[in-house]
Design an enzyme around this catalytic site. Structure first.
Site, PDB file in Angstrom:
ATOM      1  N   ASP A 288       0.869  -1.179   0.000  1.00 44.73           N
ATOM      2  CA  ASP A 288       0.000   0.000   0.000  1.00 44.73           C
ATOM      3  C   ASP A 288       0.910   1.236   0.000  1.00 44.73           C
ATOM      4  O   ASP A 288       2.119   1.141   0.247  1.00 44.73           O
ATOM      5  CB  ASP A 288      -0.985  -0.014   1.174  1.00 44.73           C
ATOM      6  CG  ASP A 288      -2.208   0.852   0.853  1.00 44.73           C
ATOM      7  OD1 ASP A 288      -2.115   1.697  -0.066  1.00 44.73           O
ATOM      8  OD2 ASP A 288      -3.249   0.696   1.502  1.00 44.73           O
TER       9      ASP A 288
HETATM   10  C1  BGC Z   1      -4.975   3.338  -0.043  1.00 42.23           C
HETATM   11  C2  BGC Z   1      -5.164   2.291  -1.134  1.00 42.23           C
HETATM   12  C3  BGC Z   1      -4.986   2.914  -2.494  1.00 42.23           C
HETATM   13  C4  BGC Z   1      -3.623   3.573  -2.545  1.00 42.23           C
HETATM   14  C5  BGC Z   1      -3.271   4.116  -3.898  1.00 42.23           C
HETATM   15  C6  BGC Z   1      -3.729   4.170  -0.242  1.00 42.23           C
HETATM   16  O1  BGC Z   1      -3.705   5.255   0.598  1.00 42.23           O
HETATM   17  O2  BGC Z   1      -4.927   2.688   1.201  1.00 42.23           O
HETATM   18  O3  BGC Z   1      -6.433   1.721  -1.002  1.00 42.23           O
HETATM   19  O4  BGC Z   1      -5.148   1.961  -3.476  1.00 42.23           O
HETATM   20  O5  BGC Z   1      -3.596   4.598  -1.577  1.00 42.23           O
HETATM   21  O6  BGC Z   1      -3.900   5.251  -4.224  1.00 42.23           O
END
Ligand code: BGC
Length: 718
Positions: A288
């Site tokens: 993530d």
């Molecule tokens: C979130 C994810 C997301 C990623 C990319 C993160 O802050 O937890 O769900 O896919 O950002 O944008």
């Protein structure tokens, strides 16, 4: 994998320098440059706390104001981007990668396409209330078509984190509290995004997230710890990710959170043993955003070098944005602590996904022409309308609904006019003007209405009925949007009270990204329509339902609590030795009723259904169930028939109900249908104390009906 693809990847790997290999694992994102001089996170904070307007933010985000680190790209130091979303920029960056980097390896463009790209459909929690796998697949297909037309190759979806806690803001992004629903929802999304041929230009690779059990963060506070028994993990939380992997999802995103003390980002057991060895995953794992570097803050690594070492060894192939791999992997290899084969394996996984997407042979896949044609078409809007209609749940109706055509309507509440609020969370490409608010729809349809800016003036006007829009703004759910208080705002409560005092019937339309606690609202109004954040066709769907052009059919996939203090509250709880009752020493709270305000599976319609003749039999491979459903009302409707089981004498305590199947059926007035379910023995099973999967035997209760708390039941011995 095709033989020649495999050979191509091997040959390529043989030509790559260590730096180029690391480049494939480094995901970059645009950073805001120029006069603004802030990074993306700060820019988001600035809109959030009102320092800049959304329009200013959009200006900052426009591609001219971004730095895409093009020199690094030329040097082969970037393998993918997150957050680039227009065909022109994507084409330009891809051209640099393909034509100006030494090996010409195409880039992969990832983006969060959760519930629509430009044509925004209801938030996932809302769409799950349609209980309609075919719809879930079609909306995913539509968003894949739009997103790929902009050049995007992978979506960070579906999000299948089971969540039973209304306080958690990200409950809005998933399919609610039930495991089976999340499995079916996830599989439909994977199919819709990817099709059965990922090489198609309009196929979008799925990336199921957040592996694993992110939805169980303690006290519903985002990013908080997750600590649970293995039995619960395997029975309730892992199955949706597994189902998506088995449906072919080419990506998996690890969760920010720790699981039983080990951050998922460095959890080899999860990312390799379970995911690859047990489930056979062959795609790429991405962290993530920023999560690898955050392992230092988490207290699991003393520096980013160690965090990188742990993450890559655990099985994280791509570092989303943190830069930790780019900064550290080379020296880890040089010093001999990281084996080059570990690096090679991660690179192969990334190249494999690029090859599956046909990027080596067709790196561009789209252009501005296709992009222009694909967005927000009439058909897409039609589908968004269907999804919104099916997602909304009628929670109360004392008979005032459906409204009569010639009624004069008083409309109150800013959410009834603010079209930009209709998109909900994670709708990055959404444009407020695309959305139809309640007021827009009333004007367009020539409905006799009056809008009140000031609810204090409502007493002076001659109206037949009030529609009041209540709930929460879209920034109050989603990531980093947990709430300790899930009541309606004081302002909403005050407005409803003022309207109720006029003596006119009041209909509440709720916009929210989570269950809210609304026991009082239920007493004060004549009807409640749960609209969630419904997307571009919000106002049209709401009027279609309120005026009875459509018959409400959605049912809740998440329990509505009395108060945040009751969270987590969910239908598949255990019985306890002392189920809630009137005597003192039972399992309950002193200050709220024991039953939730609205249970899982609940939702009203303008017609009525009756259930009869439940038949339950043992059969070769499990249990066969049949039940008669009759439309006893005066209009056609779609009913969601649910089937549950309960093991009454098991080796571990079992839920009082567990959803094992469901179906959405159409019934004309007076029509009777026989609905059959076949419950295979895996569905009656569970993990025993020693983590052995047992199929379950002995006394079992099977129930079927239109709501988790309103079923016909029979006992059977299996
Ligand atoms: C979130 C994810 C997301 C990623 C990319 C993160 O802050 O937890 O769900 O896919 O950002 O944008």
């Amino acid at each position: 994998m095709k033989k020649d693809d495999e050979q191509r990847i091997k040959d390529l790997l043989g030509k790559m320098t260590v730096q180029e290999k690391i480049g494939q694992l480094h995901q970059s994102g645009p950073s805001i440059v120029g006069a603004f001089n802030v990074d993306l996170e700060e820019a988001i904070n600035m809109v959030y706390d009102g320092r800049i307007s959304k329009a200013k933010f959009d200006e900052m985000m426009s591609s001219e104001n971004q730095d895409y680190h093009e020199n690094d790209l030329r040097e082969g130091k970037i393998g993918s981007y997150n957050g680039v979303s227009d065909a022109k920029t994507i084409y330009r960056l891809q051209k640099i990668a393909v034509e100006e980097s030494r090996l010409g390896i195409p880039l992969l463009f990832g983006y969060d396409v959760l519930h629509g790209f430009r044509t925004i459909t209801p938030i996932p929690l809302g769409e799950s209330c349609a209980w309609d796998p075919d719809l879930w697949e079609r909306t995913a297909r539509m968003s894949a078509d739009e997103a790929t037309s902009a050049g995007i190759n992978m979506t960070y979806a579906p999000m299948v984190d089971v969540s039973k806690d209304a306080r958690w803001g990200r409950i809005s992004e998933g399919a609610g509290e039930d495991t089976l629903l999340a499995c079916i929802y996830g599989v439909s999304k994977v199919r819709g995004f990817q099709t059965d041929d990922l090489a198609r230009k309009d196929a979008l690779a799925a990336c199921v997230k957040h592996f694993a059990a992110y939805g169980a963060c303690e006290s519903g506070r985002d990013y908080n710890r997750v600590d649970m028994s293995m039995q619960k993990l395997f029975e309730e939380y892992l199955p949706p990710y597994e189902a998506c992997v088995k449906a072919g999802s080419r990506g998996v995103m690890s969760a920010f959170t720790d699981l039983n003390g080990l951050p998922c980002t460095v959890n080899r057991w999860l990312l390799t043993e379970i995911l690859r060895d047990d489930w056979g995953f062959t795609g790429m794992v991405i962290s993530d955003a920023g999560a690898i570097a955050e392992c230092v803050i988490h207290g699991i690594s003393e520096d980013k070098a160690n965090a990188s070492l742990q993450a890559i060894k655990a099985g994280v192939d791509v570092d989303m944005i943190s830069g930790a791999y780019a900064e550290n992997i080379e020296s880890l290899i040089e010093s001999g602590v990281l084996d080059i084969q570990v690096l090679d394996r991660a690179v192969m996984n990334v190249l494999q996904v690029k090859s599956d997407l046909n990027l080596f042979d067709d790196p561009y896949q789209t252009g501005e022409e296709r992009e222009k044609k694909a967005m927000l078409t009439i058909d897409n809007r039609k589908l968004a309308l269907e999804a919104a209609v099916k997602s909304m749940v009628l929670l109360k109706n004392d008979g005032i609904l459906p409204l009569k055509k010639d009624m004069r309507i008083g409309i109150v509440g800013s959410l009834a006019t603010n079209s930009g609020e209709m998109t909900g969370t994670w709708a990055i490409k959404a444009q407020g003007n695309d959305c139809v608010s309640i007021l827009d729809a009333c004007i367009k349809r020539g409905i006799n209405h009056i809008y009140f800016d000031n609810p204090g003036e409502t007493g002076n006007e001659d109206v037949d009925v009030f529609i009041v829009a209540v709930g929460e703004s879209k920034i109050h759910s989603g990531e980093a949007a947990s709430r300790a208080n899930i009541d309606l705002s004081q302002e909403n409560i005050g407005t409803v009270k003022q309207l109720a005092e006029t003596g006119k019937p009041v209909i509440a339309v709720m916009f929210n990204g989570r269950p809210l606690s609304i026991p009082r609202l239920c007493e004060d109004v004549s009807a409640i329509l749960e609209a969630w954040h419904p997307g571009v066709e919000a106002g049209n769907a709401i009027l279609d339902l309120l005026f009875g052009i459509e018959n409400p059919s959605g049912k809740l996939t998440t329990t509505f609590p009395h108060a945040a203090g009751q969270c987590p509250v969910y239908y598949d709880h255990i019985n306890t030795p002392r189920p809630a009752g009137s005597s003192k020493y039972t399992s309950k709270y002193l200050d709220i009723p024991s039953l939730p305000v609205f249970p899982f599976g609940y939702g009203l319609s303008y017609t009525s259904y009756s259930y009869s003749d439940l038949q339950v039999k043992r059969c070769n491979e499990g249990i066969s169930v049949s039940i008669k459903v009759e439309n006893t009302g005066k209009r056609q409707g779609e009913e969601i028939v649910q089937c549950y089981i309960r093991d009454l004498a098991a080796k571990r305590v079992r839920p009082v109900k567990r959803l094992v199947d469901f179906i959405r059926i159409n019934l004309e007035p007076g029509e009777i249908k026989n609905v059959n379910f076949h419950i295979v023995s895996e569905k009656t099973g569970y993990y025993d104390w020693d983590m052995k999967f047992t199929k379950g035997d002995g006394k079992v209760e099977v129930s079927a009906g239109g709501c988790s708390n309103d079923c016909l039941s029979k006992i059977i011995y299996i």
